[in-house]
Design a protein around this motif. Structure first.
Motif, mmCIF file in Angstrom:
data_model
loop_
_atom_site.group_PDB
_atom_site.id
_atom_site.type_symbol
_atom_site.label_atom_id
_atom_site.label_comp_id
_atom_site.label_asym_id
_atom_site.label_seq_id
_atom_site.Cartn_x
_atom_site.Cartn_y
_atom_site.Cartn_z
ATOM 1 N N PHE A 6 -8.639 0.334 -0.424
ATOM 2 C CA PHE A 6 -8.999 1.326 -1.436
ATOM 3 C C PHE A 6 -9.985 2.287 -0.799
ATOM 4 N N LEU A 7 -9.743 3.566 -0.960
ATOM 5 C CA LEU A 7 -10.741 4.571 -0.628
ATOM 6 C C LEU A 7 -11.030 5.241 -1.956
ATOM 7 N N ASP A 8 -12.201 4.980 -2.491
ATOM 8 C CA ASP A 8 -12.529 5.308 -3.879
ATOM 9 C C ASP A 8 -11.471 4.653 -4.772
ATOM 10 N N ASP A 9 -10.669 5.432 -5.495
ATOM 11 C CA ASP A 9 -9.660 4.833 -6.381
ATOM 12 C C ASP A 9 -8.248 4.896 -5.818
ATOM 13 N N LEU A 10 -8.095 5.383 -4.590
ATOM 14 C CA LEU A 10 -6.769 5.495 -3.993
ATOM 15 C C LEU A 10 -6.471 4.280 -3.124
ATOM 16 N N LEU A 11 -5.269 3.756 -3.253
ATOM 17 C CA LEU A 11 -4.862 2.561 -2.519
ATOM 18 C C LEU A 11 -3.964 2.951 -1.351
ATOM 19 N N TYR A 12 -4.322 2.477 -0.160
ATOM 20 C CA TYR A 12 -3.577 2.786 1.060
ATOM 21 C C TYR A 12 -3.074 1.513 1.719
ATOM 22 N N GLY A 13 -2.004 1.656 2.486
ATOM 23 C CA GLY A 13 -1.472 0.542 3.261
ATOM 24 C C GLY A 13 0.038 0.543 3.204
ATOM 25 N N GLU A 14 0.649 0.073 4.290
ATOM 26 C CA GLU A 14 2.107 0.067 4.367
ATOM 27 C C GLU A 14 2.722 -0.777 3.251
ATOM 28 N N LEU A 15 2.045 -1.840 2.891
ATOM 29 C CA LEU A 15 2.569 -2.749 1.871
ATOM 30 C C LEU A 15 2.785 -2.060 0.523
ATOM 31 N N VAL A 16 1.961 -1.084 0.205
ATOM 32 C CA VAL A 16 2.062 -0.404 -1.096
ATOM 33 C C VAL A 16 2.636 1.009 -0.995
ATOM 34 N N HIS A 17 2.976 1.440 0.207
ATOM 35 C CA HIS A 17 3.525 2.787 0.413
ATOM 36 C C HIS A 17 4.950 2.866 -0.143
ATOM 37 N N PRO A 18 5.262 3.914 -0.942
ATOM 38 C CA PRO A 18 6.580 4.004 -1.588
ATOM 39 C C PRO A 18 7.763 4.020 -0.620
ATOM 40 N N GLU A 19 7.582 4.547 0.586
ATOM 41 C CA GLU A 19 8.711 4.624 1.525
ATOM 42 C C GLU A 19 8.657 3.594 2.639
ATOM 43 N N LYS A 20 7.477 3.084 2.953
ATOM 44 C CA LYS A 20 7.339 2.164 4.094
ATOM 45 C C LYS A 20 7.245 0.698 3.696
ATOM 46 N N SER A 21 7.027 0.412 2.434
ATOM 47 C CA SER A 21 6.803 -0.962 1.991
ATOM 48 C C SER A 21 8.033 -1.843 2.207
ATOM 49 N N PRO A 22 7.815 -3.059 2.738
ATOM 50 C CA PRO A 22 8.919 -4.012 2.885
ATOM 51 C C PRO A 22 9.219 -4.742 1.568
ATOM 52 N N LEU A 23 8.384 -4.513 0.558
ATOM 53 C CA LEU A 23 8.535 -5.199 -0.721
ATOM 54 C C LEU A 23 9.599 -4.543 -1.592
ATOM 55 N N SER A 24 10.167 -5.323 -2.504
ATOM 56 C CA SER A 24 11.051 -4.741 -3.512
ATOM 57 C C SER A 24 10.192 -3.836 -4.395
ATOM 58 N N GLU A 25 10.808 -2.895 -5.070
ATOM 59 C CA GLU A 25 10.048 -1.938 -5.888
ATOM 60 C C GLU A 25 9.261 -2.643 -6.992
ATOM 61 N N SER A 26 9.855 -3.642 -7.630
ATOM 62 C CA SER A 26 9.143 -4.342 -8.708
ATOM 63 C C SER A 26 7.935 -5.094 -8.161
#
Length: 73
Positions: free
Chosen positions: A38-58
């Motif tokens: 978190f940088l202030d209220d923004l969340l960063y990281g590949e895990l939560v990135h809409p295009e780079k995340s390996p996770l399912s959308e849900s």
């Protein structure tokens, strides 16, 4: 089956919050151990990135909601 999200550790440095977490994606059966930030209220990281995340959308949206709620950001 539900997604499993576990916070392993976190460190606050000024307005940044580094979070080590483990996530089990119920849709894919995959498990990941990553760091997000978190940088202030923004969340960063590949895990939560809409295009780079390996996770399912849900699972990705569940992780974001969980972290925002847990850390009140």
């Amino acid at each position: 089956m539900k997604h499993q999200i576990s916070i392993i550790d976190y460190v606050e440095q000024g307005s940044s919050l580094y979070i080590q977490l483990e996530v089990r994606d119920a849709e894919t059966g995959s498990q990941f151990r990553e760091e997000v930030r978190f940088l202030d209220d923004l969340l960063y990281g590949e895990l939560v990135h809409p295009e780079k995340s390996p996770l399912s959308e849900s699972c990705r949206t569940a992780v974001i909601a969980y972290l925002k709620n847990h850390f009140n950001r």
